[in-house]
Scaffold this motif. Structure first.
Motif, PDB file in Angstrom:
ATOM      1  N   UNK A 235     -15.389  28.383  -2.625  1.00 40.51           N
ATOM      2  CA  UNK A 235     -14.719  28.963  -3.739  1.00 40.51           C
ATOM      3  C   UNK A 235     -13.407  30.024  -2.576  1.00 40.51           C
ATOM      4  N   UNK A 236     -13.646  30.184  -1.392  1.00 42.84           N
ATOM      5  CA  UNK A 236     -12.805  30.672  -0.943  1.00 42.84           C
ATOM      6  C   UNK A 236     -11.879  30.281   0.407  1.00 42.84           C
ATOM      7  N   UNK A 237     -12.116  29.174  -0.071  1.00 39.63           N
ATOM      8  CA  UNK A 237     -11.215  27.959   0.779  1.00 39.63           C
ATOM      9  C   UNK A 237     -10.198  26.991  -0.201  1.00 39.63           C
ATOM     10  N   UNK A 238      -9.774  27.705  -1.298  1.00 41.33           N
ATOM     11  CA  UNK A 238      -9.830  26.798  -2.513  1.00 41.33           C
ATOM     12  C   UNK A 238      -8.294  26.812  -2.497  1.00 41.33           C
ATOM     13  N   UNK A 239      -7.171  26.208  -2.105  1.00 40.54           N
ATOM     14  CA  UNK A 239      -5.780  26.571  -2.048  1.00 40.54           C
ATOM     15  C   UNK A 239      -4.780  25.402  -3.040  1.00 40.54           C
TER      16      UNK A 239
END
Lengths: 356, 266
Positions: free
Chosen positions: B84-88
């Motif tokens: 989730x943190x690495x979604x861009x």
């Protein structure tokens, strides 16, 4: 005190060792797992778990039972037990138990850093941290704006200072995929230095502790080396970078690691493993089809075996480490069975790893 | 019987020709529309079959994907926060194209990958194999979803939004290809049961009017002939009477071979 631990151990640590052995007796056996695998719904699972050591841990759950609540409650139980140990421990057992928590702490810090880099509010991130790895300065991690500040202000107060790896966090946010690369590098480097620090500590303890923990930690280091190698096939990781990520406290150091760094495919990795007796056995059990055991499963099994062996000896700290790891594996097993039941996908329900 | 009147037009030969031409036109139009309707129905059925197949497959694939998620979680621990943190940016994107079926434009979605695989290194420490399998399974699921969306949205040509639509919500949207078919059928029926009969009625009215006019004409002529005959008989009778009364002789016949008194010399 090398060799004479029987005389002095019980003075400080006898009560806790007795306690952990009692808990160990409550770990689910294969008969229990067979019963759990027969369940049709999660409610049945809960019922079966009530007859085991878990008792009524799910009794206060209102609403429909989900896998995540089961997972949380299992972890919470382990947490209470572990905190009890930690609170009643004397040195050097206290430091030993702290070492066990460092791995979770590393995960948490990396999580917080990643979250901060992506501007997520701290309140959202803290509940996602692993409870075993919490420390007081967790919330302060987000305030640090540069790596040196992070290290000097915050981490130096935490036990992580023992993990002496410079934290190479890029100062300005590079393109996103590079952040991810550097963050996962960071994670692996931290793990590497954690393992090495832990290894040194156990060696310093000497005696039975060192004897028991040595194979376990060596296996952990080698396992990481194998998995990093295999998973880095096909990615952008260069061979030199790869070699830097290998922990050096395992059996593979130094020749094996060098061979692994130069390996290009799975066969070469297997060839390296064949030089070492136990790893040869592990790799033999692995098939490459979807229905057969994977390498990770084989590694898990080996780890479980080593951990179980730790209980055969008395008067050492290894039992605590082994207990935590076995409980974790049990937690994973139960969650796996629960997922198979809830998704009605029973073909692989017996892919858990039995402990006793 | 409103709506079934004939067209108001002055009945004449020219009107008749015009009406005949219109009838021909209406019949051709009806045949073409029928053909269009058949083509659309055929396409509709094909799409329907494909939707059913894809949905069945979808169920399987989603199940498989969810299970591989469980497997990955078993081996790699909880990586959800990392993900989730690495979604861009989106890696899999959808392009909308237009497809023309017998005059009806349907949007078709095509998915394409952009950028590299940003989660390559997520499972590096453990669980890499399971994560790779998981990524594959979910990629397959997304592909199927895009296909399903274009099949189902292919009904929605009326709506200008070309959003990706998901099965359960858009069940009813598949009506639009259906709508196009209904419209075409409605037109066919309208032509067949309203327009053409109207023109035919007009045509028959014109014909009857023309016939009637001819008959009138004929009758008038006949009447005139009769009258003439009567008149002629009357004048014949009068002449007879006058001849019988003497005093009437034949008028001089210029062409008769009698002696002409005015001639002095013979």
């Amino acid at each position: 005190m090398p060799g004479y631990s029987e005389f002095y151990f019980n003075v400080d640590h006898g009560y806790l060792e007795g306690l952990v052995r009692g808990f160990k007796a409550g770990i689910l056996t294969s008969a229990d797992y067979v019963n759990l695998a027969e369940c049709e719904t999660l409610e049945d699972l809960k019922l079966h778990l009530q007859t085991t050591d878990y008792g009524n841990f799910l009794a206060n759950e209102t609403g429909p039972l989900t896998i995540s609540t089961i997972d949380d409650k299992l972890k919470a139980k382990l947490l209470t037990e572990f905190h009890y140990f930690r609170n009643h421990a004397f040195e050097p057992l206290a430091t030993f138990l702290n070492f066990i928590t460092y791995s979770y702490m590393i995960d948490n810090v990396i999580l917080l850093i990643t979250g901060t880099l992506h501007q997520r509010p701290i309140a959202e991130l803290v509940p996602k941290c692993h409870p075993l790895g919490s420390f007081e300065q967790m919330e302060a991690v987000s305030i640090a704006s540069s790596p040196t500040e992070l290290f000097n202000a915050i981490l130096v107060d935490t036990p992580l200072v023992l993990v002496q790896q410079p934290w190479h966090i890029p100062k300005s946010p590079p393109p996103h995929y590079k952040i991810r690369v550097s963050i996962s590098h960071l994670l692996i480097m931290q793990w590497k230095s954690y393992l090495e620090a832990f290894y040194k500590f156990c060696e310093k303890q000497g005696g039975t502790t060192a004897e028991i923990m040595r194979p376990i930690l060596e296996f952990e280091a080698d396992r990481r080396a194998f998995i990093i190698t295999i998973n880095s096939f096909g990615t952008e990781l260069s061979k030199d970078d790869r070699e830097k990520l290998y922990p050096t406290c395992g059996k593979l150091y130094p020749e094996g690691l060098h061979l692994l760094a130069n390996a290009d495919d799975y066969e070469q990795v297997k060839a390296v493993a064949d030089c070492y007796a136990e790893y040869k056995a592990v790799f033999e059990g692995v098939g490459s089809g979807t229905g057969e055991k994977t390498l990770e499963d084989a590694f898990f099994e080996h780890e479980v075996k080593l951990n179980v062996l730790a209980f055969n000896n008395q008067f050492h700290f290894g039992v605590f480490y082994a207990y935590v790891k076995l409980k974790e594996q049990e937690c994973r097993n139960i969650v796996w069975i629960a997922e198979c039941i809830s998704q009605r996908h029973r073909t692989k329900i017996n892919n858990y790893i039995p402990i006793f | 019987m409103s709506g079934k009147d004939r067209i108001e037009i002055f009945p004449s030969r020219m009107a008749q020709t015009i009406m005949k031409a219109r009838l021909k036109g209406a019949q051709t139009g009806r045949n073409l529309l029928k053909k269009k309707s058949d083509a659309l129905t055929l396409r509709f059925r094909q799409i329907l079959k494909k939707i059913i197949e894809t949905k069945m497959l979808m169920g399987e694939v989603m199940r498989e994907a969810a299970f591989s998620l469980a497997e990955a979680k078993f081996t790699a621990g909880d990586f959800s926060t990392t993900v989730i943190q690495n979604v861009n940016k989106a890696q899999v994107k959808v392009r909308a194209k237009k497809d023309n079926v017998a005059g009806v434009t349907l949007p078709v979605f095509e998915h394409y990958q952009e950028g590299g695989d940003s989660y390559e290194l997520t499972g590096l420490a453990r669980g890499g194999e399971q994560l790779a399998k998981l990524k594959r399974n979910y990629a397959k699921a997304v592909e199927l979803l895009v296909e399903l969306a274009s099949l189902q949205v292919g009904g929605r040509k009326k709506r200008r939004e070309l959003l990706v639509s998901y099965c359960s919500e858009m069940e009813t949207s598949f009506v639009t290809l259906d709508e196009a078919i209904k419209i075409t059928n409605r037109r066919v029926n309208a032509i067949e049961h309203v327009i053409i009969p109207r023109i035919e009625r007009t045509l028959s009215y014109i014909i009857t009017e023309l016939d009637e006019r001819e008959r009138e004409e004929f009758y008038r002529l006949k009447k005139i002939q009769e009258k003439k005959k009567v008149l002629k008989e009357k004048s014949e009778k009068e002449r007879e009477l006058r001849r019988a009364a003497g005093g009437e002789h034949e008028p001089a016949n210029l062409l008769a071979e009698e002696k002409d008194e005015d001639l002095l010399f013979e």
